[in-house]
Design a protein around this motif. Structure first.
Motif, PDB file in Angstrom:
ATOM      1  N   MET A   1       0.844  -1.194   0.000  1.00 31.90           N
ATOM      2  CA  MET A   1       0.000   0.000   0.000  1.00 31.90           C
ATOM      3  C   MET A   1       0.885   1.252   0.000  1.00 31.90           C
ATOM      4  SD  MET A   1      -3.087   1.338   0.207  1.00 31.90           S
ATOM      5  CE  MET A   1      -4.131  -0.028   0.699  1.00 31.90           C
ATOM      6  N   PRO A   2       0.670   2.176  -0.945  1.00 36.23           N
ATOM      7  CA  PRO A   2       1.484   3.405  -0.958  1.00 36.23           C
ATOM      8  C   PRO A   2       1.090   4.306   0.201  1.00 36.23           C
ATOM      9  CG  PRO A   2      -0.277   3.546  -2.579  1.00 36.23           C
ATOM     10  CD  PRO A   2      -0.314   2.141  -2.022  1.00 36.23           C
ATOM     11  N   PRO A   3       1.958   5.227   0.585  1.00 38.05           N
ATOM     12  CA  PRO A   3       1.571   6.163   1.647  1.00 38.05           C
ATOM     13  C   PRO A   3       0.450   7.089   1.166  1.00 38.05           C
ATOM     14  CG  PRO A   3       3.675   6.798   0.689  1.00 38.05           C
ATOM     15  CD  PRO A   3       3.318   5.473   0.101  1.00 38.05           C
ATOM     16  N   PHE A   4      -0.313   7.620   2.093  1.00 38.25           N
ATOM     17  CA  PHE A   4      -1.350   8.597   1.771  1.00 38.25           C
ATOM     18  C   PHE A   4      -0.664   9.849   1.239  1.00 38.25           C
ATOM     19  CE2 PHE A   4      -4.444  11.923   2.902  1.00 38.25           C
ATOM     20  CZ  PHE A   4      -5.584  11.389   2.315  1.00 38.25           C
ATOM     21  N   SER A   5      -1.117  10.338   0.078  1.00 32.73           N
ATOM     22  CA  SER A   5      -0.412  11.409  -0.632  1.00 32.73           C
ATOM     23  C   SER A   5      -1.177  12.724  -0.563  1.00 32.73           C
ATOM     24  CB  SER A   5      -0.217  10.999  -2.097  1.00 32.73           C
ATOM     25  OG  SER A   5       0.375  12.042  -2.832  1.00 32.73           O
ATOM     26  N   ILE A   6      -0.484  13.781  -0.144  1.00 30.30           N
ATOM     27  CA  ILE A   6      -1.086  15.111   0.002  1.00 30.30           C
ATOM     28  C   ILE A   6      -0.312  16.102  -0.861  1.00 30.30           C
ATOM     29  CG2 ILE A   6      -1.686  16.956   1.619  1.00 30.30           C
ATOM     30  CD1 ILE A   6      -1.485  14.664   3.806  1.00 30.30           C
ATOM     31  N   LEU A   7      -1.027  16.773  -1.750  1.00 32.13           N
ATOM     32  CA  LEU A   7      -0.435  17.750  -2.662  1.00 32.13           C
ATOM     33  C   LEU A   7      -0.874  19.151  -2.268  1.00 32.13           C
ATOM     34  CD1 LEU A   7       1.040  18.536  -5.336  1.00 32.13           C
ATOM     35  CD2 LEU A   7      -1.161  18.162  -6.492  1.00 32.13           C
ATOM     36  N   LYS A  35       9.184   7.602  11.068  1.00 33.86           N
ATOM     37  CA  LYS A  35       8.215   6.707  10.431  1.00 33.86           C
ATOM     38  C   LYS A  35       7.178   7.492   9.629  1.00 33.86           C
ATOM     39  CE  LYS A  35       5.383   2.704  11.348  1.00 33.86           C
ATOM     40  NZ  LYS A  35       5.912   1.396  11.477  1.00 33.86           N
ATOM     41  N   ALA A  36       7.027   8.774   9.936  1.00 37.42           N
ATOM     42  CA  ALA A  36       6.058   9.611   9.219  1.00 37.42           C
ATOM     43  C   ALA A  36       6.305   9.586   7.715  1.00 37.42           C
ATOM     44  CB  ALA A  36       6.122  11.048   9.742  1.00 37.42           C
ATOM     45  N   ASP A  37       7.558   9.486   7.311  1.00 40.89           N
ATOM     46  CA  ASP A  37       7.900   9.479   5.888  1.00 40.89           C
ATOM     47  C   ASP A  37       7.370   8.236   5.172  1.00 40.89           C
ATOM     48  OD1 ASP A  37       9.191  11.826   6.480  1.00 40.89           O
ATOM     49  OD2 ASP A  37      11.192  10.944   6.507  1.00 40.89           O
ATOM     50  N   ASP A  38       7.147   7.155   5.912  1.00 33.34           N
ATOM     51  CA  ASP A  38       6.572   5.941   5.325  1.00 33.34           C
ATOM     52  C   ASP A  38       5.049   5.976   5.307  1.00 33.34           C
ATOM     53  OD1 ASP A  38       9.143   4.808   5.057  1.00 33.34           O
ATOM     54  OD2 ASP A  38       9.070   4.083   7.121  1.00 33.34           O
ATOM     55  N   LEU A  39       4.475   6.879   6.122  1.00 30.96           N
ATOM     56  CA  LEU A  39       3.023   6.929   6.274  1.00 30.96           C
ATOM     57  C   LEU A  39       2.366   7.980   5.377  1.00 30.96           C
ATOM     58  CD1 LEU A  39       2.904   6.742  10.172  1.00 30.96           C
ATOM     59  CD2 LEU A  39       2.672   4.851   8.542  1.00 30.96           C
ATOM     60  N   LEU A  40       3.085   9.071   5.113  1.00 28.93           N
ATOM     61  CA  LEU A  40       2.562  10.173   4.308  1.00 28.93           C
ATOM     62  C   LEU A  40       3.565  10.566   3.239  1.00 28.93           C
ATOM     63  CD1 LEU A  40       1.211  12.574   7.109  1.00 28.93           C
ATOM     64  CD2 LEU A  40      -0.106  10.894   5.795  1.00 28.93           C
ATOM     65  N   PHE A  41       3.062  10.889   2.050  1.00 34.89           N
ATOM     66  CA  PHE A  41       3.889  11.497   1.008  1.00 34.89           C
ATOM     67  C   PHE A  41       3.344  12.897   0.780  1.00 34.89           C
ATOM     68  CE2 PHE A  41       4.597  12.397  -3.590  1.00 34.89           C
ATOM     69  CZ  PHE A  41       5.965  12.590  -3.489  1.00 34.89           C
ATOM     70  N   VAL A  42       4.137  13.903   1.124  1.00 35.45           N
ATOM     71  CA  VAL A  42       3.698  15.295   1.045  1.00 35.45           C
ATOM     72  C   VAL A  42       4.532  16.002  -0.020  1.00 35.45           C
ATOM     73  CG1 VAL A  42       3.248  17.397   2.349  1.00 35.45           C
ATOM     74  CG2 VAL A  42       3.213  15.179   3.524  1.00 35.45           C
ATOM     75  N   HIS A  43       3.857  16.642  -0.976  1.00 32.32           N
ATOM     76  CA  HIS A  43       4.578  17.340  -2.041  1.00 32.32           C
ATOM     77  C   HIS A  43       3.819  18.593  -2.438  1.00 32.32           C
ATOM     78  CE1 HIS A  43       2.273  15.042  -5.436  1.00 32.32           C
ATOM     79  NE2 HIS A  43       1.673  14.814  -4.296  1.00 32.32           N
ATOM     80  N   SER A  44       4.408  19.407  -3.324  1.00 32.47           N
ATOM     81  CA  SER A  44       3.766  20.661  -3.699  1.00 32.47           C
ATOM     82  C   SER A  44       4.136  21.053  -5.122  1.00 32.47           C
ATOM     83  CB  SER A  44       4.153  21.783  -2.722  1.00 32.47           C
ATOM     84  OG  SER A  44       5.539  22.065  -2.789  1.00 32.47           O
ATOM     85  N   THR A  45       3.284  21.908  -5.702  1.00 31.13           N
ATOM     86  CA  THR A  45       3.490  22.420  -7.063  1.00 31.13           C
ATOM     87  C   THR A  45       2.888  23.815  -7.154  1.00 31.13           C
ATOM     88  OG1 THR A  45       1.385  21.538  -7.847  1.00 31.13           O
ATOM     89  CG2 THR A  45       3.306  20.111  -8.118  1.00 31.13           C
ATOM     90  N   GLY A  46       3.164  24.480  -8.285  1.00 34.06           N
ATOM     91  CA  GLY A  46       2.554  25.772  -8.572  1.00 34.06           C
ATOM     92  C   GLY A  46       1.784  25.711  -9.878  1.00 34.06           C
ATOM     93  N   THR A  47       0.745  26.515  -9.998  1.00 36.81           N
ATOM     94  CA  THR A  47      -0.035  26.519 -11.236  1.00 36.81           C
ATOM     95  C   THR A  47       0.762  27.091 -12.403  1.00 36.81           C
ATOM     96  OG1 THR A  47      -1.030  28.645 -10.615  1.00 36.81           O
ATOM     97  CG2 THR A  47      -2.253  26.637 -10.051  1.00 36.81           C
ATOM     98  N   GLY A  48       1.745  27.932 -12.113  1.00 39.34           N
ATOM     99  CA  GLY A  48       2.611  28.493 -13.160  1.00 39.34           C
ATOM    100  C   GLY A  48       4.010  27.921 -13.082  1.00 39.34           C
ATOM    101  N   GLY A  49       4.735  28.001 -14.184  1.00 41.93           N
ATOM    102  CA  GLY A  49       6.068  27.407 -14.223  1.00 41.93           C
ATOM    103  C   GLY A  49       7.209  28.398 -14.144  1.00 41.93           C
TER     104      GLY A  49
END
Length: 198
Positions: A1-7, A35-49
């Motif tokens: 099972m992959p970690p829960f992913s939050i963008l 262990k938090a790193d195995d439980l959650l995948f947290v990442h971010s992006t922007g609408t512009g490049g």
């Protein structure tokens, strides 16, 4: 099972969304350690490049460092459909960015929220009705999916409010960035606690 992913999504991915990303990681590690790193995948992006590949804004980085976060590995990215598809929860800085996500991925409607909106509705969720909080990826994933569903159900009767948006602190002073970071923590700390149990 992959970690829960939050963008996390903002405009340029150098101020608000990186602060939200890294402050959520801090909150999760405070509760679950490494262990938090195995439980959650947290990442971010922007609408512009415009800033793709850049480091975090210096003022945003100071807030993250002062609150126990890490900045060295961060590089800005532009939002793409695959980032949304790979995420179980999408949190945008503003309603405008929420609309951008909806256009890019209409099927993400039930898992995309403005950050302040999610935090406001999260306070109304009966956490005891969710699957139990256990320090295992499959348990956190099941609890996260149920949490997002519960917040989406509450949103049906409570439309977004202007106060749900995070102000853009770019180009502002330390105090302004501090206020925005405080507002971010008002949502990401309860979110981490709801997912991991506290």
């Amino acid at each position: 099972m992959p970690p829960f992913s939050i963008l996390h999504v903002c405009m340029g991915n150098i101020c608000r969304s990186p602060m939200a990303e890294r402050l959520l990681v801090v909150a999760a590690r405070d509760l679950a350690g490494d262990k938090a790193d195995d439980l959650l995948f947290v990442h971010s992006t922007g609408t512009g490049g415009w800033h793709a590949g850049d480091r975090m804004d210096a003022a945003a980085a100071r807030q993250v460092l002062a609150r126990g976060g890490e900045i060295e590995t961060f590089r800005a990215r532009q939002l793409a459909a695959e980032h949304i598809e790979a995420s179980d929860l999408i949190l945008t800085a503003t309603a405008e960015q929420h609309e951008f996500v909806q256009v890019l991925a209409p099927d993400a409607a039930d898992r995309a929220f403005v950050l302040g909106e999610f935090g406001r509705l999260l306070r109304q969720v009966d956490l005891s009705a969710l699957p139990p909080a256990e320090p295992a990826p499959d348990a956190v994933y099941a609890r996260g999916v149920a949490l997002v569903s519960a917040v989406a159900d509450l949103r049906a009767d409570q439309p977004p409010r202007p106060g749900d948006d995070l102000d853009d602190p770019w180009g502002r002073g330390h105090r302004y960035f501090g206020r925005v970071a405080d507002e971010i923590e008002e949502t990401v700390r309860p979110l981490a606690a709801a997912l991991l149990g506290a």
